[in-house]
Design a protein around this motif. Sequence first.
Motif, PDB file in Angstrom:
ATOM      1  N   LEU A  71       1.339  -1.102  -0.393  1.00 53.82           N
ATOM      2  CA  LEU A  71      -0.321   0.200  -0.026  1.00 53.82           C
ATOM      3  C   LEU A  71       0.999   0.740   0.044  1.00 53.82           C
ATOM      4  N   LYS A  72       1.777   1.004   0.890  1.00 54.25           N
ATOM      5  CA  LYS A  72       2.854   2.182   0.926  1.00 54.25           C
ATOM      6  C   LYS A  72       3.530   2.149  -0.472  1.00 54.25           C
ATOM      7  N   ALA A 119       2.197   1.510  -3.168  1.00 52.15           N
ATOM      8  CA  ALA A 119       1.057   2.142  -4.642  1.00 52.15           C
ATOM      9  C   ALA A 119       0.659   3.307  -4.368  1.00 52.15           C
ATOM     10  N   ASP A 120       0.901   4.070  -3.152  1.00 50.72           N
ATOM     11  CA  ASP A 120       0.210   5.475  -2.674  1.00 50.72           C
ATOM     12  C   ASP A 120       1.861   5.546  -3.350  1.00 50.72           C
TER      13      ASP A 120
END
Lengths: 293, 293
Positions: A137-138, A140-141
């Motif tokens: 997620l990090k 992807a962010d």
Amino acid sequence: MFDDILREKIEYINKGLNEFLSLTDRPEVLFEAMRYSVFAGGKRLRPVLCISTCELVGGNKEDALAVACAIEFIHTYSLIHDDLPAMDNDDLRRGKPTNHKVYGEAIAILAGDALLNYGFEVLIQQALNSSKSQNILKAADEIARAAGCRGMIAGQVVDLLSENREIGVDDLKFMHDHKTGALIRASILAGAIMGGADDDTLKKLSSYAEYLGFAFQVKDDILDILGDEMKIGKDIGSDMVNGKSTFVSVLGLQRSVDLINELTEKAINILDGFGEKGEFLKNLTQYMAERDS
Amino acid sequence: MFDDILREKIEYINKGLNEFLSLTDRPEVLFEAMRYSVFAGGKRLRPVLCISTCELVGGNKEDALAVACAIEFIHTYSLIHDDLPAMDNDDLRRGKPTNHKVYGEAIAILAGDALLNYGFEVLIQQALNSSKSQNILKAADEIARAAGCRGMIAGQVVDLLSENREIGVDDLKFMHDHKTGALIRASILAGAIMGGADDDTLKKLSSYAEYLGFAFQVKDDILDILGDEMKIGKDIGSDMVNGKSTFVSVLGLQRSVDLINELTEKAINILDGFGEKGEFLKNLTQYMAERDS
């Protein structure tokens, strides 16, 4: 030696891209058009950076493969849309007909949309099914912000607005930082995040990415102009090329070459802190400064 | 009563959309173009479904707002790209000039790209910063697949390929299921996931979504034809409208109307299982079958 490692990495990435794109669904032409541009001979710079920074900080290339492939899908969509008649109207990319020349404008728009969407599908799928959700997620962010309206797309809009008018070095830097620099930076950081880098390391690699990305953009401008010169005999350093300002037109050729050397040195200095593990990226950084295409 | 609740929900969603789009960055025209189409008078059907199914299964509307907004951004991008000259070449949507008529084709393509990307930015940001990461990822996965090359985009490609040739009811159903049904279904499931629905409930709502989505598509075809009839005096039930097959051209008007009623009844029957809490969605389902625009 460096060439062999680079080739190996590219092959590893191509295998990954091919697996992610082994979709056999209707309508065939959509999947064909997606694959066409992904396999139209890209240098895989962004995914190579991504898996290399993962390895740099102690991870395995497997940890970063999906993220690296997602980045390449997003990069490829941006090329397809950039080439469209309403945008740069290019018939060729890397010597091959552009997507819309082969499949028509409508399918090219949709194949681009599909690759952008698929990049996020891959990232979300990975995050959903991995024990390292938070890292993905990090990463992807970083990628989502770099690709979006405050990143790559902002740069592309400024590029469009700059056509046929001279712009200063600040605007030029904004444009390139967003259009190209942002996704290169995201590739580097996303890889490092997947390799488990701590905040301090990410900060260092963020500086590395700034220098590398900036050098890459200036080099691109030089290659564009040298390419044009060879093709149509235009003078190097003419103020406007295709009605667009470039680093070469704003700074001149010699200052541009000096700038690349300065930035490359600074980038490599940062990698010194990583010892032996920094060797491949140092060579890659030098290689990018010296490339002729 | 139903009208008031619907209006309240739409206002709540519009406030959310407005907050997510309060980006003040360069270049202004990009953010203006993004906002233009998001606030061009949509019915907000998908986000209303999303927050309503969240409430249906016991969640609060706050739990689903970000996801609902992300869906509306993705839906809006698809409309901007559908309207482009290379696609349906529409000058008007909901009585207003389409994005490319106002901002030009290049900005319209990029504003669409930006909204698609932004939908995922919002989802990833939420997942990263929430204690309910896993639910958001499950919802994001539904949305990403529904919007992508095996969902909405596949439907759009089949739609393009079907122009000026008659297609059977199976192809027509594939096209609509993908082009429209998939994102409606994802809206319903994503909301329920954000409300904490269990697998059994998701299965029921998946059936509800199938009936509702199918009815919606048939109704759309009828409205298109009645709209055309009023505008240009074309006969209802003509085999081809704009060179495209429709449910009305394939099934005839009466069978189409009967089908909507059947599907609406089946959809509402499923909601019976939710008691009092199902009231709003039952009314919405009926309202969608009876809408005249």
